[in-house]
Design a protein around this motif. Sequence first.
Motif, PDB file in Angstrom:
ATOM      1  N   VAL A   1     -39.020  17.442 -38.237  1.00 12.76           N
ATOM      2  CA  VAL A   1     -37.638  17.135 -38.594  1.00 12.76           C
ATOM      3  C   VAL A   1     -36.713  17.424 -37.410  1.00 12.76           C
ATOM      4  N   LEU A   2     -36.921  18.552 -36.748  1.00 15.05           N
ATOM      5  CA  LEU A   2     -36.088  18.894 -35.598  1.00 15.05           C
ATOM      6  C   LEU A   2     -36.301  17.911 -34.446  1.00 15.05           C
ATOM      7  N   GLY A   3     -37.548  17.443 -34.287  1.00 16.30           N
ATOM      8  CA  GLY A   3     -37.833  16.491 -33.222  1.00 16.30           C
ATOM      9  C   GLY A   3     -37.415  15.065 -33.539  1.00 16.30           C
ATOM     10  N   GLY A   4     -37.179  14.757 -34.829  1.00 19.10           N
ATOM     11  CA  GLY A   4     -36.752  13.407 -35.214  1.00 19.10           C
ATOM     12  C   GLY A   4     -37.889  12.452 -35.489  1.00 19.10           C
TER      13      GLY A   4
ATOM     14  N   LYS B   1     -23.939  20.377 -31.018  1.00 21.86           N
ATOM     15  CA  LYS B   1     -23.917  19.010 -31.541  1.00 21.86           C
ATOM     16  C   LYS B   1     -24.741  18.910 -32.827  1.00 21.86           C
ATOM     17  N   ASP B   2     -24.403  17.912 -33.651  1.00 23.90           N
ATOM     18  CA  ASP B   2     -25.150  17.644 -34.880  1.00 23.90           C
ATOM     19  C   ASP B   2     -26.484  17.006 -34.503  1.00 23.90           C
ATOM     20  N   LEU B   3     -27.543  17.802 -34.557  1.00 16.84           N
ATOM     21  CA  LEU B   3     -28.849  17.325 -34.112  1.00 16.84           C
ATOM     22  C   LEU B   3     -29.334  16.148 -34.950  1.00 16.84           C
ATOM     23  N   LEU B   4     -29.043  16.164 -36.238  1.00 22.74           N
ATOM     24  CA  LEU B   4     -29.572  15.138 -37.137  1.00 22.74           C
ATOM     25  C   LEU B   4     -28.935  13.774 -36.916  1.00 22.74           C
TER      26      LEU B   4
ATOM     27  N   LEU C   1     -40.600  19.263 -27.994  1.00 28.50           N
ATOM     28  CA  LEU C   1     -41.517  19.476 -29.114  1.00 28.50           C
ATOM     29  C   LEU C   1     -42.946  19.412 -28.606  1.00 28.50           C
ATOM     30  N   GLY C   2     -43.664  20.531 -28.744  1.00 36.32           N
ATOM     31  CA  GLY C   2     -45.077  20.572 -28.402  1.00 36.32           C
ATOM     32  C   GLY C   2     -45.912  20.350 -29.651  1.00 36.32           C
TER      33      GLY C   2
END
Length: 252
Positions: free
Chosen positions: A50-53, A69-72, A86-87
């Motif tokens: 979710v964090l990585g999109g 900033k709004d990450l989403l 993201l690993g």
Amino acid sequence: MLKIENLHATVGEGESAKPILKGLSLELNAGEVHAIMGPNGAGKSTLAYVLGGRPGYEVTDGSVTFMGKDLLDLEPHERAALGLFLGFQYPVEIPGVSNVQFLREALNAQRGERGEEPLSGGDFLKLAREQAGLLQLDMDMLKRNVNVGFSGGEKKRAEMVQMGILGPKLAILDETDSGLDIDALKIVGSGINSIMRAADKAVLLITHYQRLLDYVQPDFVHILADGRIVKTGGPELAQQLEAEGYDEVMAA
């Protein structure tokens, strides 16, 4: 740096959508290392995706702020350019694309998003050699196709070289210790410390086991269960989990 508030997320579409994250809240400040541990199916990898999109994961409630900033609201490449890395637990193979080609294109694409000049070929190779040296990875490995024919340990070390070259502000590492033997674990742990231990950076380590935390000492350890953080402590919490197991610790 990163603030997650009451995050709810599902995986799948329509009637088959399954709630995974159920009100997760977490805050990471610059200079901190946080570890997230939890049983299978708790939502650890879902949080990373979710964090990585990653497509296929829908946020249904809550907010995530990263670097103010709004990450989403950002596309995955915009999140990366902002400084998120993201690993993956299982790094993918990309036949026909060399590591050097892939990494130079990725780095210069991110630099372009930030309004920076691209690195020349010579400067990039100097940077790549430095980062490969940190992870004890031969430069010849970087000339090969991305992860093709690599062992599990080589894939993880190559991914840490990628992290070093891209220079993120926040690294989210999803079970980076998976598939590593003792020697590779030491090398990867040392690489994470060398690359990410800085006053302006932060790390979110997702792991099942305490062993990686012997090398990357966390400031905080969180237990994630049923889609939310249920307990937070220091490094001693990971040692307690290793000794007693999740059921006993969470029951207490």
